[in-house]
Design a protein around this motif. Structure first.
Motif, mmCIF file in Angstrom:
data_model
loop_
_atom_site.group_PDB
_atom_site.id
_atom_site.type_symbol
_atom_site.label_atom_id
_atom_site.label_comp_id
_atom_site.label_asym_id
_atom_site.label_seq_id
_atom_site.Cartn_x
_atom_site.Cartn_y
_atom_site.Cartn_z
ATOM 1 N N PRO A 186 0.779 -1.244 0.000
ATOM 2 C CA PRO A 186 0.000 0.000 0.000
ATOM 3 C C PRO A 186 0.807 1.287 0.000
ATOM 4 O O PRO A 186 0.222 2.368 -0.089
ATOM 5 C CB PRO A 186 -0.808 -0.116 1.301
ATOM 6 N N VAL A 187 2.124 1.188 0.115
ATOM 7 C CA VAL A 187 2.955 2.389 0.173
ATOM 8 C C VAL A 187 4.036 2.300 -0.896
ATOM 9 O O VAL A 187 4.162 1.293 -1.588
ATOM 10 C CB VAL A 187 3.582 2.568 1.573
ATOM 11 N N PHE A 188 4.840 3.387 -1.019
ATOM 12 C CA PHE A 188 5.848 3.400 -2.078
ATOM 13 C C PHE A 188 7.176 3.925 -1.538
ATOM 14 O O PHE A 188 7.257 4.441 -0.425
ATOM 15 C CB PHE A 188 5.359 4.252 -3.257
ATOM 16 N N PHE A 189 8.229 3.795 -2.349
ATOM 17 C CA PHE A 189 9.577 4.166 -1.929
ATOM 18 C C PHE A 189 9.788 5.673 -1.844
ATOM 19 O O PHE A 189 10.614 6.139 -1.070
ATOM 20 C CB PHE A 189 10.608 3.606 -2.923
ATOM 21 N N ILE A 190 9.115 6.425 -2.687
ATOM 22 C CA ILE A 190 9.368 7.859 -2.787
ATOM 23 C C ILE A 190 8.073 8.640 -2.627
ATOM 24 O O ILE A 190 6.982 8.119 -2.831
ATOM 25 C CB ILE A 190 10.026 8.213 -4.138
ATOM 26 N N GLN A 191 8.207 9.915 -2.276
ATOM 27 C CA GLN A 191 7.052 10.774 -2.068
ATOM 28 C C GLN A 191 6.736 11.627 -3.282
ATOM 29 O O GLN A 191 5.608 12.080 -3.442
ATOM 30 C CB GLN A 191 7.304 11.695 -0.867
ATOM 31 N N ASP A 192 7.738 11.877 -4.100
ATOM 32 C CA ASP A 192 7.600 12.814 -5.207
ATOM 33 C C ASP A 192 8.032 12.122 -6.496
ATOM 34 O O ASP A 192 9.092 11.483 -6.546
ATOM 35 C CB ASP A 192 8.474 14.042 -4.951
ATOM 36 N N ALA A 193 7.229 12.267 -7.538
ATOM 37 C CA ALA A 193 7.498 11.580 -8.801
ATOM 38 C C ALA A 193 8.802 12.015 -9.448
ATOM 39 O O ALA A 193 9.329 11.302 -10.313
ATOM 40 C CB ALA A 193 6.339 11.811 -9.770
#
Length: 735
Positions: free
Chosen positions: A162-169
């Motif tokens: 449900p989550v990802f490695f980074i906050q900003d593309a």
């Protein structure tokens, strides 16, 4: 009718003069077919190039052979650019059904009209590897859903985490470069176990939560059908009153969430690199249609800032204790693809594909993804990628887009712009279903920064780790130890050994000792000790135990007990499981007392050397003195039993075969009962004789059951017997 009216009819589609869209030709190969060129002319031959030749000499080929040149040129251009990530995938068609309207939060008919059945296509994938990599590597899994709604296509481009490695593309290029094979030698393939990846995530504290998930069992799922799907990003829903809610989307599998153990996943990568795609295909072909509950978490716009984390941060989840999941629908996959390339490979998703009533948020990862996905499809498939049959909406597409490579639509008429003098194809009004977002004000400072809550990176990483069971925690430690053991730069594994102390000191010390890092002596920050529900995958299980679609290996040899074999095979099929017969050879195996003439035996599905226990969920061995004597002398048969035990799988045996289990596993609790009483020990179920009474309860699988089937079926339904790990029993056999 005036000339103007005729043109209006031609462009707007009135009175049968609608825009022509050419569907792909659906073909079934038939022996009555004859080979043709791409331009329809029947080919003279598919076997010989036109050449100068004589009876005793084969001469040069002639370039005038248009048929041969077309075949070669066509073949040379079969491949399109591979996806940068999510290159290896499998897909299937299905339906989405809504059983509760969400009209309180959205006016999107796909989420409010309970009478609808929306067709879907779902593509599952690994992230890191190329198209030729293995299915069972440690990796995030893509979970992308295309809803073909009557209002247009809606894509949820999610993952099984449900989550990802980074906050900003803007960091997409860096995280992908770091996780891909290292540039100087192009290794390792489909693995994060190398210096660059761990250097990247150490230097990006925001990745901390995500790599805890990827080092857990979630990253080695047993099946696409047994993993959750998450939209990952924060979207918005708009109701008919113009009110906005923030939303996260969830898919929870009917079969529960199950995973491999690491040794099992490693072996499968070599033994059957296509394991997951074959598993999906096999389940659908056998009518065991995968299903997921569809749920939403919603937060009113007015409560956006009432949490100690930013709800737009893709490295954070919304704990269910704070924001419960509301399950409102069901996703079912029930049809395999007809052709892999034109459907699974050419399907293209975009997070910007949303229908009225569903919108974007200011999630900085989502906004960048929406740009990146669209741009990627232009590169892979061309400007007309949405005209490909797998991507084309089921509703009419009416616009003035024109031309470009791969154009399918043929539009009649003289008008290709708006506004035009004929008032043809005007934009829709809101009453006619035009996409709209409610207006809201935006105020702030233009800068390359994010809100303060985006800068906290450890609370939820601790929350996830604290919520795991003891076996799951040991698997996380072992995963870190494996990954960092493959890092040969001391700077990398030293720093990561210290970083883990930010999450849990005992975990950090265990990993540091294994990989040769300096053992931290104190925690970098206190563990808050909080837990949350449903973060451990052991909590996400079916309401009722089931063995539907589980693969059961039944090992036999000449002289086997056919009565028991038939009874177990029949009962497994009645329970929607998939039994496979395994034997020392693939030719006919004869039961005890049978005349060894063709037709009196059983045809195995595989032989012991052609398959491995890793490809099955459980193993059963029926009795028969001669058969067991043969299997006792087979090192491979013994290895099958030991390996299945080491991988924590359910094992069953009856009659003389109980001695085979005692020999292979040496559990003191394994006993040969002289009656029909079933005995269970650490997921190993034995019985002296299978009687009709012992087959009762096949439908009601229960832990407290007394019959063999009840006990054995229950152990299969549990997927793994983790008590073997807790007691250290699985390490006692060399699997």
């Amino acid at each position: 009718m005036s000339a103007v009216d005729k043109i209006k009819n031609m462009v707007s589609g009135e009175k049968g003069a609608k825009v022509a869209q050419l569907d792909a030709v659906s073909q079934t190969v038939s022996k009555n077919d004859r080979l043709t060129t791409d331009f329809g002319v029947k080919e003279p031959t598919a076997d010989e190039w036109l050449r100068v030749t004589s009876e005793d000499k084969t001469g040069p080929m002639l370039l005038e052979d248009n048929y041969a040149r077309e075949r070669i040129h066509r073949f040379d251009h079969e491949r399109i650019p591979e996806r940068v990530v999510h290159a290896r995938g499998a897909g299937a068609f299905g339906n989405f059904r809504l059983f509760e309207s969400a009209e309180d939060v959205t006016f999107a008919p796909v989420l409010t009209d309970t009478s609808r059945e929306t067709p879907v296509f779902v593509r599952f994938s690994t992230v890191q590897g190329s198209r030729g990599s293995a299915d069972t590597v440690r990796d995030v899994r893509g979970f992308a859903v295309k809803f073909y709604t009557q209002e247009g296509n809606w894509d949820i481009v999610g993952n099984n985490i449900p989550v990802f490695f980074i906050q900003d593309a803007i960091k997409f290029p860096d995280v992908v470069h770091a996780v891909k094979p290292e540039p100087h030698n192009e290794v390792p393939q489909a693995q994060s176990a190398h210096n660059n990846f761990w250097d990247f995530v150490y230097l990006h504290e925001e990745a901390t939560h995500m790599y805890m998930w990827t080092m857990s069992d979630r990253a080695i799922p047993r099946s696409y059908r047994m993993m959750q799907g998450f939209g990952v990003n924060t979207f918005t829903l708009i109701n008919k009153n113009g009110e906005r809610h923030f939303v996260k989307f969830h898919f929870t599998p009917e079969l529960g969430v199950h995973s491999f153990v690491w040794d099992e996943a490693l072996k499968l990568a070599g033994q059957d690199p296509d394991f997951h795609r074959k598993d999906l295909w096999e389940a659908i072909e056998n009518g065991a249609y995968p299903k997921w509950k569809f749920g939403i978490q919603t937060i009113p716009e007015s409560k956006e800032h009432e949490f100690d984390f930013d709800i737009l941060d893709a490295t954070k989840l919304w704990p269910e204790e704070l924001v419960p999941i509301r399950y409102i629908g069901e996703l079912e996959l029930n049809r395999n693809v007809d052709e892999y390339f034109t459907q699974t490979e050419q399907v293209a998703f975009c997070t910007a594909h949303m229908v009225p009533g569903i919108g974007q948020s200011d999630d900085p990862l989502l906004q960048g993804r929406s740009f990146s996905y669209f741009d990627t499809q232009l590169s892979r498939l061309g400007i007309n990628w949405q005209e490909l049959p797998i991507n084309k909406p089921v509703c009419p597409v009416m616009n003035f887009n024109r031309d470009g490579q791969g154009r399918h639509t043929i539009t009649k008429g003289t008008v290709n712009y708006w506004p035009n003098r004929f008032e043809a194809r005007p934009p829709a009004t809101q009453q006619e279903g035009a996409y709209r977002d409610p207006p809201f004000s935006v105020q702030g400072i233009k800068a390359r920064t994010k809100s303060a809550k985006f800068r906290e990176h450890y609370n939820q990483a601790q929350l996830f780790y604290n919520s795991l069971t003891p076996p799951e925690k040991s698997h996380v430690a072992a995963a870190f130890a494996f990954e960092l053991d493959h890092c040969d730069d001391p700077v990398v594994y030293e720093r990561m050994s210290q970083r883990l102390a930010d999450i849990d000191l005992e975990l950090a010390q265990t990993v540091a000792e294994m990989v040769g890092g300096t053992k931290p002596t104190k925690a970098s920050r206190a563990n808050h000790g909080k837990t949350a529900k449903n973060l451990s995958q052991t909590a996400i299980q079916p309401e009722k135990p089931t063995i539907a679609s589980r693969r059961i290996a039944i090992i036999i040899a000449d002289g086997f007990d056919k009565v028991t074999y038939d009874a177990i095979t029949t009962t497994l099929k009645a329970s929607s499981a998939l039994p496979f017969t395994i034997a020392p050879r693939r030719s006919e195996i004869y039961p005890a007392g049978a005349d060894k003439t063709p037709g009196n035996g059983v045809q195995p599905d595989h032989h012991l050397e052609g398959m491995r226990s890793t490809m099955f969920d459980a193993v059963f061995v029926p009795g028969g003195a001669q058969a067991v004597q043969t299997l006792m002398k087979s090192g491979r048969a013994i290895h099958w039993i030991r390996e299945a035990f080491g991988h924590l799988k359910a094992i069953g045996a009856s009659g003389e075969a109980v001695q085979l289990l005692k020999h292979a596993i040496a559990l003191p609790e394994i006993q040969l009962s002289s009656d029909d009483k079933a005995i269970e020990s650490y997921g190993v179920v034995t019985i002296g004789k299978i009687s009709p009474d012992s087959l009762k309860g096949a439908v009601t699988i229960a832990k407290e059951g007394t019959g063999f089937v009840q006990k054995f079926w229950y152990q299969i339904a549990q997927h793994k017997n983790f008590d073997r790990e807790l007691e250290g029993l699985n390490s006692q056999v060399a699997y």
